[in-house]
Write a protein that holds these residues in place. Structure first.
Motif, short mmCIF file in Angstrom:
data_model
loop_
_atom_site.label_atom_id
_atom_site.label_comp_id
_atom_site.label_asym_id
_atom_site.label_seq_id
_atom_site.Cartn_x
_atom_site.Cartn_y
_atom_site.Cartn_z
N GLN A 159 0.83 -1.20 0.00
CA GLN A 159 0.00 0.00 0.00
C GLN A 159 0.87 1.26 0.00
O GLN A 159 0.60 2.22 -0.73
CB GLN A 159 -0.90 -0.01 1.24
N GLN A 160 1.93 1.26 0.81
CA GLN A 160 2.80 2.42 0.88
C GLN A 160 3.57 2.63 -0.42
O GLN A 160 3.89 3.77 -0.77
CB GLN A 160 3.76 2.26 2.05
N ALA A 161 3.86 1.53 -1.12
CA ALA A 161 4.55 1.67 -2.40
C ALA A 161 3.65 2.33 -3.44
O ALA A 161 4.11 3.05 -4.32
CB ALA A 161 5.01 0.30 -2.90
N VAL A 162 2.34 2.08 -3.34
CA VAL A 162 1.39 2.68 -4.27
C VAL A 162 1.10 4.13 -3.89
O VAL A 162 1.08 5.03 -4.72
CB VAL A 162 0.09 1.85 -4.32
N LEU A 163 0.85 4.36 -2.60
CA LEU A 163 0.48 5.69 -2.12
C LEU A 163 1.70 6.37 -1.50
O LEU A 163 2.05 6.09 -0.36
CB LEU A 163 -0.66 5.59 -1.10
N ARG A 164 2.31 7.25 -2.25
CA ARG A 164 3.46 7.97 -1.73
C ARG A 164 2.99 9.06 -0.77
O ARG A 164 1.88 9.59 -0.92
CB ARG A 164 4.25 8.59 -2.88
N GLU A 172 -2.91 11.20 -5.34
CA GLU A 172 -1.61 11.74 -5.74
C GLU A 172 -1.77 13.24 -5.96
O GLU A 172 -2.85 13.73 -6.33
CB GLU A 172 -1.12 11.07 -7.02
N ALA A 173 -0.69 13.96 -5.71
CA ALA A 173 -0.64 15.40 -5.98
C ALA A 173 0.75 15.72 -6.52
O ALA A 173 1.75 15.39 -5.88
CB ALA A 173 -0.93 16.20 -4.72
N MET A 212 -4.07 17.09 -8.86
CA MET A 212 -4.35 16.05 -7.87
C MET A 212 -5.38 15.08 -8.42
O MET A 212 -6.23 15.44 -9.24
CB MET A 212 -4.88 16.68 -6.57
N ILE A 213 -5.28 13.85 -7.94
CA ILE A 213 -6.28 12.85 -8.27
C ILE A 213 -6.62 12.08 -7.01
O ILE A 213 -5.77 11.86 -6.15
CB ILE A 213 -5.77 11.86 -9.35
#
Length: 375
Positions: free
Chosen positions: A132-137, A167-168, A177-178
């Motif tokens: 999860q952390q790899a996907v969401l920085r 992401e931003a 941002m998305i």
């Protein structure tokens, strides 16, 4: 990193006992003490030692197999001591002592299997968190001229991860941002979320028009999912104080301005990514101090006793103070308290604050946005 997690998880027995092991050991010792007291009060006949076989099984429910063996050894010694105290050791007493020893072996095997499964679940939970952390920085504390913070609230402690994404990034076309939500859970949802974010991180720098970004993301999703899979998403662009939002079947962002909370609903509904959405942008002029909350539908679905969390009513009080990170922390605390710690779905949150264009300059607004703003 993953090998370190695995090594740590597969080295039981080091350090102090876990709370579960202490509880299992304590309960087993209390049982042995009670049976011993009853035996001593009953006289020289060993009538109750067979009950001691329950002690290692009681320990096996919570403690490690090593502790179970220790409890079983103590039970066997106590049982044998009471048996030898008889004038003539009966067959039933001998069988009871043998049963304690046999039960200890079975309980230790059960504890070993349970411990191995617990370690596997713990390892999967750690690996899921890493994925999860790899996907969401991490976001913020600033992206371009905006103060930005992101937060992910998991609904479960199990090794089940969701497909919420955010992401931003600062691009030549402003801060973009998305926030999105993949249908489903687990590794397949994380895989699709990583595809969407990977595509977004590329095309956000390449497309001057948010509608072009949406078209690229839609093609990426369509190539990667089945007929019933989709991704809801909201895309935001801030350029020189102009806020542009396109929405693909996602909950509307909330604009917080001077104590008011304004849902920024799209001019027309559009389907999620994967269903060829045709989006119409919504354009707003920002004022210094404005904050914008992006969230996934887990926030809208959070409820207790059938009553939904009053996000719009409490948003300004929770999110309008301190830094944007402080605001998200307050929202999470209030939300978890509202649902008594039980969420039905994961929640992704992004909060940004507009502090004004540097030096008062206003960046050029794309022609298609100017038309929308005038409308």
């Amino acid at each position: 990193m993953l090998s370190g997690v695995r090594t740590q998880l597969l080295q039981p027995g080091r350090g102090r006992l876990s709370p579960g092991s202490r509880a299992g050991l304590g309960a087993a010792l209390v049982l042995l003490a009670l049976v011993s007291v009853v035996e001593l009060a009953d006289g020289r006949s060993a009538n109750y030692i067979a009950l001691m076989v329950a002690a290692p099984f009681l320990a096996a429910a919570l403690a490690s197999w090593r502790i179970v063996l220790g409890v079983g050894a103590a039970a066997s010694v106590l049982g044998a001591s009471f048996a030898l105290a008889e004038e003539n050791v009966s067959l039933s007493t001998a069988v009871a002592v043998a049963g304690i020893a046999l039960g200890t072996g079975i309980a230790a095997a059960v504890a070993a299997v349970r411990q191995r499964q617990a370690e596997q679940i713990a390892e999967l939970s750690k690996l899921a968190a890493v994925a999860q952390q790899a996907v969401l920085r991490p976001l913020g504390p600033r992206v371009g001229t905006l103060a930005v913070a992101g937060r992910y609230i998991s609904s479960t402690a199990k090794a089940e991860i969701g497909g919420d994404l955010y992401e931003a990034i600062d691009t030549p076309y402003g801060v973009r941002m998305i926030i999105g939500d993949v249908r489903g859970k687990g590794l397949e949802a994380v895989r699709l979320a990583s595809i969407v974010l990977g595509s977004y991180r590329h095309v956000a720098y390449e497309r001057s028009d948010l509608r072009g970004v949406v078209a690229d993301l839609d093609r990426a999703v369509a190539r990667s999912v089945g007929d019933e899979d989709f991704v809801t998403a909201a895309l935001v662009e801030e350029r020189g104080g102009t806020l542009t939002i396109v929405n693909c079947g996602h909950p509307a962002p909330l604009l917080l301005r001077r104590g008011a909370v304004i849902p920024l609903e799209p001019p027309a509904p559009a389907p999620p990514l994967g269903f060829m959405p045709v989006v119409r942008p919504r354009v707003e002029r920002l004022e210094p101090g404005d904050r914008l909350l992006l969230f996934t539908d887990g926030l809208g679905e959070a409820r207790r006793d059938g009553e939904f969390f009053p996000t719009a009513d409490r948003a300004w009080r929770l999110l309008g103070h301190g830094t944007v990170g402080d605001g998200l922390a307050s929202l999470e605390t209030a939300l978890v308290e509202w649902v008594h710690g039980r969420l039905d779905d994961d929640i992704a949150l992004v909060l940004m604050e507009y502090t004004g264009s540097p030096g008062g300059a206003t960046a050029a607004v794309p022609s298609w946005e100017v038309g929308a703003a005038e409308g």
